[in-house]
Design a protein around this motif. Structure first.
Motif, PDB file in Angstrom:
ATOM      1  N   THR A  38       0.960  -1.100  -0.112  1.00  0.00           N
ATOM      2  CA  THR A  38      -0.068  -0.070  -0.123  1.00  0.00           C
ATOM      3  C   THR A  38       0.903   1.121  -0.037  1.00  0.00           C
ATOM      4  OG1 THR A  38      -0.178  -0.194   2.524  1.00  0.00           O
ATOM      5  CG2 THR A  38      -2.011  -0.986   1.193  1.00  0.00           C
ATOM      6  N   HIS A  39       1.940   1.182   0.513  1.00  0.00           N
ATOM      7  CA  HIS A  39       2.916   2.319   0.305  1.00  0.00           C
ATOM      8  C   HIS A  39       4.542   1.883   0.087  1.00  0.00           C
ATOM      9  CE1 HIS A  39      -0.002   3.242   3.548  1.00  0.00           C
ATOM     10  NE2 HIS A  39       0.113   4.424   3.285  1.00  0.00           N
ATOM     11  N   SER A  40       5.164   2.890  -0.807  1.00  0.00           N
ATOM     12  CA  SER A  40       6.362   2.577  -1.436  1.00  0.00           C
ATOM     13  C   SER A  40       7.325   3.952  -1.197  1.00  0.00           C
ATOM     14  CB  SER A  40       6.420   1.873  -2.513  1.00  0.00           C
ATOM     15  OG  SER A  40       6.012   2.737  -3.520  1.00  0.00           O
ATOM     16  N   GLY A  41       8.543   3.773  -1.042  1.00  0.00           N
ATOM     17  CA  GLY A  41       9.516   4.987  -1.181  1.00  0.00           C
ATOM     18  C   GLY A  41      10.803   4.570  -1.017  1.00  0.00           C
ATOM     19  N   TYR A  42      11.600   5.469  -1.612  1.00  0.00           N
ATOM     20  CA  TYR A  42      13.020   4.986  -1.557  1.00  0.00           C
ATOM     21  C   TYR A  42      13.873   6.197  -1.506  1.00  0.00           C
ATOM     22  CZ  TYR A  42      13.926   5.754  -6.570  1.00  0.00           C
ATOM     23  OH  TYR A  42      14.197   6.373  -7.712  1.00  0.00           O
ATOM     24  N   ALA A  43      15.319   6.217  -1.278  1.00  0.00           N
ATOM     25  CA  ALA A  43      16.188   7.187  -1.389  1.00  0.00           C
ATOM     26  C   ALA A  43      16.953   7.021  -2.746  1.00  0.00           C
ATOM     27  CB  ALA A  43      17.249   7.279  -0.089  1.00  0.00           C
ATOM     28  N   PRO A  44      16.881   7.915  -3.610  1.00  0.00           N
ATOM     29  CA  PRO A  44      17.732   7.652  -4.858  1.00  0.00           C
ATOM     30  C   PRO A  44      19.082   7.379  -4.669  1.00  0.00           C
ATOM     31  CG  PRO A  44      16.075   9.404  -5.118  1.00  0.00           C
ATOM     32  CD  PRO A  44      16.182   9.080  -3.603  1.00  0.00           C
ATOM     33  N   ARG A  45      19.852   6.850  -5.678  1.00  0.00           N
ATOM     34  CA  ARG A  45      21.309   6.992  -5.523  1.00  0.00           C
ATOM     35  C   ARG A  45      21.940   8.099  -5.466  1.00  0.00           C
ATOM     36  NH1 ARG A  45      23.622   2.073  -7.358  1.00  0.00           N
ATOM     37  NH2 ARG A  45      25.491   3.172  -7.989  1.00  0.00           N
ATOM     38  N   GLN A  46      22.655   8.467  -4.246  1.00  0.00           N
ATOM     39  CA  GLN A  46      23.254   9.586  -3.994  1.00  0.00           C
ATOM     40  C   GLN A  46      24.898   9.115  -3.628  1.00  0.00           C
ATOM     41  OE1 GLN A  46      20.960  12.302  -1.364  1.00  0.00           O
ATOM     42  NE2 GLN A  46      19.465  10.490  -1.498  1.00  0.00           N
ATOM     43  N   SER A  47      25.515  10.539  -3.674  1.00  0.00           N
ATOM     44  CA  SER A  47      26.894  10.316  -2.931  1.00  0.00           C
ATOM     45  C   SER A  47      27.268  11.596  -2.523  1.00  0.00           C
ATOM     46  CB  SER A  47      27.933   9.922  -3.979  1.00  0.00           C
ATOM     47  OG  SER A  47      27.675  10.678  -5.039  1.00  0.00           O
ATOM     48  N   HIS A  48      28.277  11.920  -1.576  1.00  0.00           N
ATOM     49  CA  HIS A  48      28.952  13.069  -1.414  1.00  0.00           C
ATOM     50  C   HIS A  48      29.551  13.694  -2.747  1.00  0.00           C
ATOM     51  CE1 HIS A  48      28.183  12.706   2.871  1.00  0.00           C
ATOM     52  NE2 HIS A  48      28.629  11.423   2.861  1.00  0.00           N
ATOM     53  N   ALA A  49      29.905  14.873  -2.635  1.00  0.00           N
ATOM     54  CA  ALA A  49      30.461  15.550  -3.643  1.00  0.00           C
ATOM     55  C   ALA A  49      31.779  14.825  -4.371  1.00  0.00           C
ATOM     56  CB  ALA A  49      30.942  17.165  -3.373  1.00  0.00           C
ATOM     57  N   HIS A  50      31.779  14.710  -5.616  1.00  0.00           N
ATOM     58  CA  HIS A  50      32.761  13.981  -6.367  1.00  0.00           C
ATOM     59  C   HIS A  50      33.154  12.805  -5.699  1.00  0.00           C
ATOM     60  CE1 HIS A  50      33.017  17.754  -8.205  1.00  0.00           C
ATOM     61  NE2 HIS A  50      33.301  18.578  -7.211  1.00  0.00           N
ATOM     62  N   GLN A  51      32.339  12.008  -5.013  1.00  0.00           N
ATOM     63  CA  GLN A  51      32.733  10.484  -4.562  1.00  0.00           C
ATOM     64  C   GLN A  51      31.842   9.580  -5.105  1.00  0.00           C
ATOM     65  OE1 GLN A  51      33.197  10.513  -0.244  1.00  0.00           O
ATOM     66  NE2 GLN A  51      34.000  12.355  -0.083  1.00  0.00           N
ATOM     67  N   ARG A  52      32.253   8.243  -4.730  1.00  0.00           N
ATOM     68  CA  ARG A  52      31.348   7.225  -5.308  1.00  0.00           C
ATOM     69  C   ARG A  52      30.105   7.070  -4.497  1.00  0.00           C
ATOM     70  NH1 ARG A  52      35.295   2.145  -5.650  1.00  0.00           N
ATOM     71  NH2 ARG A  52      33.639   1.381  -6.700  1.00  0.00           N
ATOM     72  N   PHE A  53      29.157   6.103  -5.113  1.00  0.00           N
ATOM     73  CA  PHE A  53      28.152   5.806  -4.575  1.00  0.00           C
ATOM     74  C   PHE A  53      28.069   5.505  -3.266  1.00  0.00           C
ATOM     75  CE2 PHE A  53      25.289   1.996  -3.495  1.00  0.00           C
ATOM     76  CZ  PHE A  53      24.176   2.833  -3.390  1.00  0.00           C
TER      77      PHE A  53
END
Length: 329
Positions: free
Chosen positions: A178-193
């Motif tokens: 009934t509910h879904s949500g997630y945090a998209p792929r992110q990283s700190h500036a100029h760093q890897r996932f």
């Protein structure tokens, strides 16, 4: 909305084999054979669809499912002759199931206490037709997050329902997301996932048991025991001694059909009582009784519901479950 993930099961689906109704713990006579026993049973299970295994990681026990007491002897002899492993069995117990008796729902939102995972999961549970199994449905848009996360939730739902409120497999229900949500792929500036900032499949696999078991607790479940249909032929003059024993074993016979010196009885009997009836029948009928039994389904347990110890870390105990998950991660 209303989409089904995977292949839905219907009441018309037929099983090639009746489910096993009994199980027992199998133990190697020599402790050093424990690993070899697991390998041998895995091989036997691959070769024979009538052999099912269940591992209790908490108690370090290995269970084998049975269709009858005679199967114990067959497995024991096969392990000794083909693998050189001597084994013993503990007491045989009945395999029950659980069915929801109401509707329940729960949700945990990302970035909102007490949810420690980077995922939003909302689930509802409701009863379905007897024999329909478990159906997983989605009421949210499939575009609301990567499809792999939906599959992670679905797979975990089926895994979690192997152990319900009383420890038995839950079936004949519909689970809806009934509910879904997630945090998209992110990283700190100029760093890897950075997975500490982005959702992974593990977030959904770890959160789903908490949400599902909370919804299931709200819905409630009933424990059902396996029932066998029996066909019994006995000499007519032994009907008097046989009927009280059937009652004692919680069998429900129909009216007897008498054909001269022979009498036929049909009815239902709990699977747990079949072996006892087989054992006592020769003495009751001078060895002339003939019994045939076949799996006929499940019926609610009368009285106190039996429980089965969980073989995992119980999601209903949030503190214990999270401690185990965080240690594993």
């Amino acid at each position: 909305i209303g989409d089904t993930i995977g292949t839905a099961r219907t009441t018309s689906e037929e099983h090639h084999f009746a489910p096993p109704t009994l199980e027992t713990v199998i133990i190697p006579t020599r402790a050093s054979d424990r690993g070899a026993l697991h390998v041998a049973l895995d091989q036997l299970a691959e070769q024979d669809p009538l052999i099912n295994l269940r591992q209790d990681d908490v108690r370090k026990e290995l269970f084998v499912s049975l269709y009858g007491e005679v199967q114990k002897e067959v497995i024991q002899q096969t392990l000794a002759l083909d693998f050189g492993i001597d084994v013993e069995f503990l007491e045989t117990t009945t395999i029950c199931i659980e069915r929801p008796i109401g509707t329940g729902a729960a949700v945990e939102i990302i970035h909102r206490a007490p949810n420690p995972f980077l995922a939003t999961v909302g689930l509802s549970v409701e009863p379905a037709a007897i024999g329909s199994g478990v159906e997983f449905r989605v009421e949210v848009s499939l575009g609301s997050m990567p499809f792999a996360f939906f599959r992670a939730v679905e797979a975990t739902v089926h895994e979690t329902l192997r152990q319900g409120l009383y420890g038995w497999q839950v079936t004949d229900c519909t689970v809806t997301m009934t509910h879904s949500g997630y945090a998209p792929r992110q990283s700190h500036a100029h760093q890897r996932f950075d997975k500490s900032m982005s959702s992974t499949g593990g977030d959904f696999r770890n959160l789903t048991p908490l949400v599902l078991m909370s919804a299931l607790k709200q819905a409630g479940t009933m424990v059902c025991e396996p029932i066998h249909r029996f066909h019994l032929e006995v000499p007519t003059d032994t009907l008097g001694p046989v009927l009280p024993v059937l009652t004692q074993l919680q069998a429900v016979p129909q009216a007897p059909v008498i054909h001269g010196s022979s009498c036929t009885l049909e009815g239902g009997i709990p699977a747990a009582r079949v072996h006892e009836l087989q054992r006592r029948l020769p003495a009751l009928t001078r060895g002339d009784g003939v019994l045939e039994c076949a799996f006929a389904g499940y019926q609610p347990v009368q009285g106190t519901s039996p429980t089965r110890p969980r073989s995992d870390h119980n999601p209903l105990n949030r503190k214990e479950y999270l401690r185990h998950v965080q240690r594993r991660v």
